[in-house]
Motif scaffolding. Structure first.
Motif, PDB file in Angstrom:
ATOM      1  N   MET A   1       0.848  -1.199   0.000  1.00 36.16           N
ATOM      2  CA  MET A   1       0.000   0.000   0.000  1.00 36.16           C
ATOM      3  C   MET A   1       0.879   1.243   0.000  1.00 36.16           C
ATOM      4  SD  MET A   1      -2.798   1.243   2.801  1.00 36.16           S
ATOM      5  CE  MET A   1      -3.613  -0.319   2.766  1.00 36.16           C
TER       6      MET A   1
ATOM      7  N   ASP B   1     -12.169   0.286  -2.631  1.00 34.56           N
ATOM      8  CA  ASP B   1     -10.786   0.082  -3.042  1.00 34.56           C
ATOM      9  C   ASP B   1     -10.023  -0.673  -1.954  1.00 34.56           C
ATOM     10  OD1 ASP B   1      -8.878   1.471  -5.320  1.00 34.56           O
ATOM     11  OD2 ASP B   1      -7.783   1.076  -3.462  1.00 34.56           O
ATOM     12  N   SER B   2      -9.097  -1.544  -2.360  1.00 33.94           N
ATOM     13  CA  SER B   2      -8.388  -2.358  -1.370  1.00 33.94           C
ATOM     14  C   SER B   2      -7.431  -1.537  -0.507  1.00 33.94           C
ATOM     15  CB  SER B   2      -7.640  -3.512  -2.053  1.00 33.94           C
ATOM     16  OG  SER B   2      -6.683  -3.034  -2.957  1.00 33.94           O
ATOM     17  N   TRP B   3      -7.180  -0.284  -0.878  1.00 34.05           N
ATOM     18  CA  TRP B   3      -6.360   0.586  -0.041  1.00 34.05           C
ATOM     19  C   TRP B   3      -7.201   1.432   0.921  1.00 34.05           C
ATOM     20  CZ3 TRP B   3      -2.824   2.791  -4.500  1.00 34.05           C
ATOM     21  CH2 TRP B   3      -1.885   1.809  -4.862  1.00 34.05           C
TER      22      TRP B   3
ATOM     23  N   ASP C   1     -11.341  -6.292  -9.593  1.00 31.40           N
ATOM     24  CA  ASP C   1      -9.999  -6.771  -9.275  1.00 31.40           C
ATOM     25  C   ASP C   1      -9.059  -6.462 -10.435  1.00 31.40           C
ATOM     26  OD1 ASP C   1     -10.820  -7.792  -6.827  1.00 31.40           O
ATOM     27  OD2 ASP C   1     -11.275  -9.775  -7.663  1.00 31.40           O
TER      28      ASP C   1
ATOM     29  N   HIS D   1      -4.528  -5.135 -11.079  1.00 35.79           N
ATOM     30  CA  HIS D   1      -3.147  -5.116 -10.615  1.00 35.79           C
ATOM     31  C   HIS D   1      -2.664  -3.683 -10.466  1.00 35.79           C
ATOM     32  CE1 HIS D   1      -3.327  -9.321 -11.984  1.00 35.79           C
ATOM     33  NE2 HIS D   1      -2.351  -9.521 -11.125  1.00 35.79           N
ATOM     34  N   ALA D   2      -1.782  -3.507  -9.521  1.00 32.67           N
ATOM     35  CA  ALA D   2      -1.023  -2.262  -9.380  1.00 32.67           C
ATOM     36  C   ALA D   2       0.449  -2.621  -9.518  1.00 32.67           C
ATOM     37  CB  ALA D   2      -1.299  -1.625  -8.020  1.00 32.67           C
TER      38      ALA D   2
ATOM     39  N   LYS E   1      -4.626  -6.126  -6.790  1.00 30.12           N
ATOM     40  CA  LYS E   1      -5.322  -5.051  -6.076  1.00 30.12           C
ATOM     41  C   LYS E   1      -6.768  -4.998  -6.541  1.00 30.12           C
ATOM     42  CE  LYS E   1      -5.092  -0.006  -5.347  1.00 30.12           C
ATOM     43  NZ  LYS E   1      -6.526   0.218  -5.584  1.00 30.12           N
ATOM     44  N   HIS E   2      -7.679  -4.649  -5.619  1.00 26.19           N
ATOM     45  CA  HIS E   2      -9.050  -4.337  -6.022  1.00 26.19           C
ATOM     46  C   HIS E   2      -9.134  -2.830  -6.230  1.00 26.19           C
ATOM     47  CE1 HIS E   2     -13.374  -5.052  -6.478  1.00 26.19           C
ATOM     48  NE2 HIS E   2     -13.479  -3.829  -5.969  1.00 26.19           N
ATOM     49  N   TRP E   3      -9.475  -2.442  -7.440  1.00 32.00           N
ATOM     50  CA  TRP E   3      -9.595  -1.030  -7.780  1.00 32.00           C
ATOM     51  C   TRP E   3     -11.041  -0.578  -7.653  1.00 32.00           C
ATOM     52  CZ3 TRP E   3      -5.472   1.995  -8.551  1.00 32.00           C
ATOM     53  CH2 TRP E   3      -4.271   1.401  -8.933  1.00 32.00           C
TER      54      TRP E   3
END
Length: 197
Positions: free
Chosen positions: A1, A143-145, A177, A179-180, A185-187
């Motif tokens: 993160m 968002d996953s963050w 879902d 990628h970062a 990552k879930h966007w």
């Protein structure tokens, strides 16, 4: 993160050589091609979008909190191209934004602390010239963050309220879902182009 301990140099290495983001290409189509206009690249990162703007004849202020990003930008832009370039190494709440025809903020303003976000948005809205456009992203609450208390996340209703005094030219929600640079990552992202009228 991404947070204060995020390794930005490692991030820049991972994204080296990437293409300019499609959002910038899309918003540029809304401006006349051969007019000298002023842009702010807010959260300019590795400088890819700033370099594109300069190559198209724009005057650009690149703002980023990381001096390493500004250095990578300077390495990208030939000396003759730097005539129309200004830079600021500053946190969003400290940045000074002059009048602009375009404020581009690619995946950047969610990294503003929630305590400072309302003032940042007011600063953005005030800096836009009449007819000027903001193109950028807001992060959503799925968002996953979203557990990061130093970042800002919004519901769709909140985003629409933020931009309600501007003309919406593009609005798209991604909740999926992906990628970062840091991995899976879930966007949850609201991508917007809005115009000051």
């Amino acid at each position: 993160m991404a947070d204060d301990t995020f390794n930005w140099d490692e991030y820049y290495k991972k994204i080296q050589g990437r293409a300019p983001r499609q959002l910038l290409l899309d918003v540029l189509e809304k401006f006349p091609a051969d007019t000298a206009l002023h842009a702010i690249d807010l959260g300019s990162g590795d400088g890819t979008e700033t370099a594109l703007l300069l190559s198209r004849g724009w005057h650009v202020l690149a703002v980023d909190g990381e001096s390493a990003g500004i250095q990578r930008l300077m390495d990208k832009v030939p000396r003759e191209g730097q005539v129309h370039l200004q830079t600021q190494v500053a946190k969003f709440e400290e940045a000074i934004l002059p009048p602009a025809d375009l404020i581009h903020a690619s995946y950047s303003i969610p990294f503003c602390h929630p305590d400072h976000f309302p003032a940042l948005w007011e600063k953005i809205a005030n800096a836009l010239k009449l007819g000027g456009r903001f193109a950028g992203q807001f992060f959503g609450v799925h968002d996953s963050w979203a557990a990061n208390k130093d970042m800002t996340f919004h519901t769709e209703a909140q985003v629409r309220a933020i931009i309600e005094n501007l003309e919406t030219e593009y609005f798209h929600e991604e909740d999926a879902d992906g990628h970062a640079a840091s991995g899976p990552k879930h966007w949850h992202v609201f991508t917007v182009i809005v115009r000051k009228i």
